[in-house]
Scaffold this motif. Structure first.
Motif, mmCIF file in Angstrom:
data_model
loop_
_atom_site.group_PDB
_atom_site.id
_atom_site.type_symbol
_atom_site.label_atom_id
_atom_site.label_comp_id
_atom_site.label_asym_id
_atom_site.label_seq_id
_atom_site.Cartn_x
_atom_site.Cartn_y
_atom_site.Cartn_z
ATOM 1 N N TRP A 57 -33.064 10.660 31.082
ATOM 2 C CA TRP A 57 -32.930 9.826 32.247
ATOM 3 C C TRP A 57 -33.279 10.724 33.889
ATOM 4 O O TRP A 57 -32.473 12.398 33.058
ATOM 5 C CB TRP A 57 -31.103 9.345 32.766
ATOM 6 C CG TRP A 57 -31.027 8.171 31.746
ATOM 7 C CD1 TRP A 57 -30.990 7.966 30.942
ATOM 8 C CD2 TRP A 57 -30.493 6.384 32.254
ATOM 9 N NE1 TRP A 57 -30.554 6.764 30.452
ATOM 10 C CE2 TRP A 57 -30.325 6.007 31.655
ATOM 11 C CE3 TRP A 57 -30.449 6.618 34.203
ATOM 12 C CZ2 TRP A 57 -30.008 4.645 31.732
ATOM 13 C CZ3 TRP A 57 -29.754 5.278 34.269
ATOM 14 C CH2 TRP A 57 -29.730 4.461 32.947
ATOM 15 N N GLN A 104 -33.193 4.740 30.081
ATOM 16 C CA GLN A 104 -33.259 3.069 29.227
ATOM 17 C C GLN A 104 -31.650 2.854 29.137
ATOM 18 O O GLN A 104 -31.266 3.366 28.729
ATOM 19 C CB GLN A 104 -33.493 3.453 27.736
ATOM 20 C CG GLN A 104 -34.103 2.109 27.111
ATOM 21 C CD GLN A 104 -35.652 1.695 27.723
ATOM 22 O OE1 GLN A 104 -36.233 1.792 28.371
ATOM 23 N NE2 GLN A 104 -35.704 0.206 27.265
ATOM 24 N N TYR A 105 -31.561 1.208 28.411
ATOM 25 C CA TYR A 105 -30.362 0.870 27.505
ATOM 26 C C TYR A 105 -30.493 0.668 26.935
ATOM 27 O O TYR A 105 -32.133 -0.351 26.576
ATOM 28 C CB TYR A 105 -29.236 0.163 28.721
ATOM 29 C CG TYR A 105 -29.018 0.334 30.316
ATOM 30 C CD1 TYR A 105 -27.095 1.382 30.208
ATOM 31 C CD2 TYR A 105 -28.590 0.999 31.296
ATOM 32 C CE1 TYR A 105 -26.369 1.350 30.568
ATOM 33 C CE2 TYR A 105 -28.198 1.465 32.414
ATOM 34 C CZ TYR A 105 -26.802 1.600 32.092
ATOM 35 O OH TYR A 105 -25.874 1.951 32.516
ATOM 36 N N ILE A 106 -29.830 0.701 25.994
ATOM 37 C CA ILE A 106 -29.795 0.763 24.262
ATOM 38 C C ILE A 106 -28.158 -0.160 24.451
ATOM 39 O O ILE A 106 -28.134 0.791 24.050
ATOM 40 C CB ILE A 106 -30.545 1.224 23.389
ATOM 41 C CG1 ILE A 106 -31.650 1.591 23.861
ATOM 42 C CG2 ILE A 106 -30.767 0.440 21.855
ATOM 43 C CD1 ILE A 106 -32.355 2.497 22.633
ATOM 44 N N ARG A 119 -26.581 3.866 27.458
ATOM 45 C CA ARG A 119 -27.605 4.824 27.947
ATOM 46 C C ARG A 119 -28.366 5.509 26.640
ATOM 47 O O ARG A 119 -27.360 6.527 26.471
ATOM 48 C CB ARG A 119 -27.354 5.977 29.071
ATOM 49 C CG ARG A 119 -26.250 5.166 30.521
ATOM 50 C CD ARG A 119 -26.629 6.539 32.083
ATOM 51 N NE ARG A 119 -25.822 5.541 32.457
ATOM 52 C CZ ARG A 119 -26.496 5.929 34.342
ATOM 53 N NH1 ARG A 119 -27.341 6.915 34.162
ATOM 54 N NH2 ARG A 119 -25.809 5.086 35.327
ATOM 55 N N ASN A 158 -30.059 -4.344 26.874
ATOM 56 C CA ASN A 158 -31.317 -4.017 26.720
ATOM 57 C C ASN A 158 -31.935 -3.916 27.927
ATOM 58 O O ASN A 158 -32.537 -4.835 28.854
ATOM 59 C CB ASN A 158 -31.679 -4.188 25.246
ATOM 60 C CG ASN A 158 -31.290 -3.903 24.496
ATOM 61 O OD1 ASN A 158 -30.911 -2.777 23.841
ATOM 62 N ND2 ASN A 158 -30.742 -5.110 24.287
ATOM 63 N N LYS A 203 -34.899 -1.534 31.206
ATOM 64 C CA LYS A 203 -35.267 -0.174 32.016
ATOM 65 C C LYS A 203 -33.973 -0.472 32.935
ATOM 66 O O LYS A 203 -34.974 -1.428 33.230
ATOM 67 C CB LYS A 203 -36.809 0.207 32.073
ATOM 68 C CG LYS A 203 -37.144 1.646 31.964
ATOM 69 C CD LYS A 203 -38.717 1.833 33.007
ATOM 70 C CE LYS A 203 -38.307 3.416 33.701
ATOM 71 N NZ LYS A 203 -40.222 3.290 33.295
#
Length: 333
Positions: A193, A183-185, A189, A168, A170
């Motif tokens: 983006w 952002q990664y969650i 991705r 998780n 940025k």
């Protein structure tokens, strides 16, 4: 001119019948000198690195692989199922090193494909990223977008500042040519983006849902807008690589001098698929002599036009490497 490199060494072209070469029992290793273009040379001083494969195997039936920089520093260590530097079949943990001796990449391979955990390190020794590959889905191919087949667990810049922790955070990346952020969650991705390409000449925006690209839009230096749903699209030969293999097998003309000399072995020829789909810039990486490479280039020039490769919806130049195996032995009944 810029192009993207795509190696397809798995697509061996069998013109006749391959012969099995069994090395002498007294021979403990196979030593090869590899040039910058991945070709082979008999002169050590002209090589970009040295490849050494141990013929004896470990308890898993794997051959130890070691590669060295010209200064003697270790470049790569790992294991291969095949004791042939021209068609390595990677298995287990493969480690690559920077020329200063620091670890660059540690990656797990299964059936010659990235699997399990991959770690990358900066030249200063700091950890750059950790990715997890599942199901051996991603081939070791620098053209492919790795996020399609992995989860990003950790990422930090060259100063050690952490951006992604436990999947998780940025993500922000910028070098002298490209940039992107988003952002990664849970390692995937998510959401909007954006970034730039070719020193800001091209721009793009993308939208992701749990790692899946739903849509993308790029704007080139001329102001043209391109829409896409795949970041990377590889060039394609009409009917696929199998059709190209068949075409070469049916149209390759064995030079008389090569037949008289009973030349056998593997040619390796690279070429660029241009943005219009035409093959261009042929280069002989491994030559068997007696006009065999010239015949290989001649038959590739006669092949059909390709569908070009695309990145961010825009056509790009892509380099291919085609192995062509020749054998003058008579066909078995």
């Amino acid at each position: 001119m810029h192009y993207y490199r795509l190696n397809i060494h798995k697509c061996i072209i069998f013109l006749l019948f391959t012969a099995l070469v069994i090395p002498s029992k007294a021979q403990e290793t196979i030593v090869s000198y590899i040039k910058k273009n991945r070709g082979f040379t008999a002169i050590k001083d002209s090589a970009a690195y040295t490849n050494i494969i141990r013929l004896s195997t470990n308890e898993l039936g794997l051959h130890e692989l070691n590669e060295y920089y010209p200064n003697g520093n270790l470049k790569r260590h790992g294991w291969t199922k095949v004791a042939d530097p021209r068609r390595l079949y990677l298995e287990g943990i493969i480690e690559s090193y920077h020329n200063n001796g620091n670890l660059a990449v540690s990656a797990g391979y299964k059936h010659n494909k990235l699997s399990d955990t991959l770690k990358r390190y900066y030249e200063n020794g700091l950890l750059k990223e950790i990715r997890f590959f599942s199901g051996s889905e991603a081939s070791p191919n620098e053209f492919l977008f790795q996020d399609q087949h992995s989860r990003l667990i950790y990422y930090a810049d060259s100063t050690g500042r952490q951006q992604i922790v436990n999947g998780n955070g940025k993500f922000e990346f910028k070098d002298s040519i490209n940039s992107e952020k988003g952002q990664y969650i849970d390692g995937l991705r998510q959401g909007h983006w954006e970034g730039t390409l070719k020193k800001g000449k091209n721009k793009f925006e993308e939208w992701y849902e749990k790692g899946i690209l739903s849509k993308g839009t790029s704007t080139d230096s001329m102001g043209n807008v391109h829409h896409y749903t795949q970041r990377d699209v590889q060039p394609e030969y009409p009917g696929g690589i199998k059709n190209l293999m068949i075409f070469i097998a049916q149209n390759y003309k064995y030079p008389k001098e090569a037949l008289n000399a009973k030349v056998s072995g593997q040619l390796l020829i690279s070429f660029v698929i241009e943005k219009n789909g035409l093959a261009n810039e042929f280069e002989v990486i491994n030559d068997l002599g007696y006009g065999t490479a010239a015949s290989g280039i001649a038959v590739l020039k006669k092949a059909e036009k390709w569908t070009p490769g695309y990145q961010y919806g825009m056509p790009v130049r892509v380099q291919y490497s085609i192995p062509i195996r020749l054998n003058t032995a008579p066909a078995p009944n």
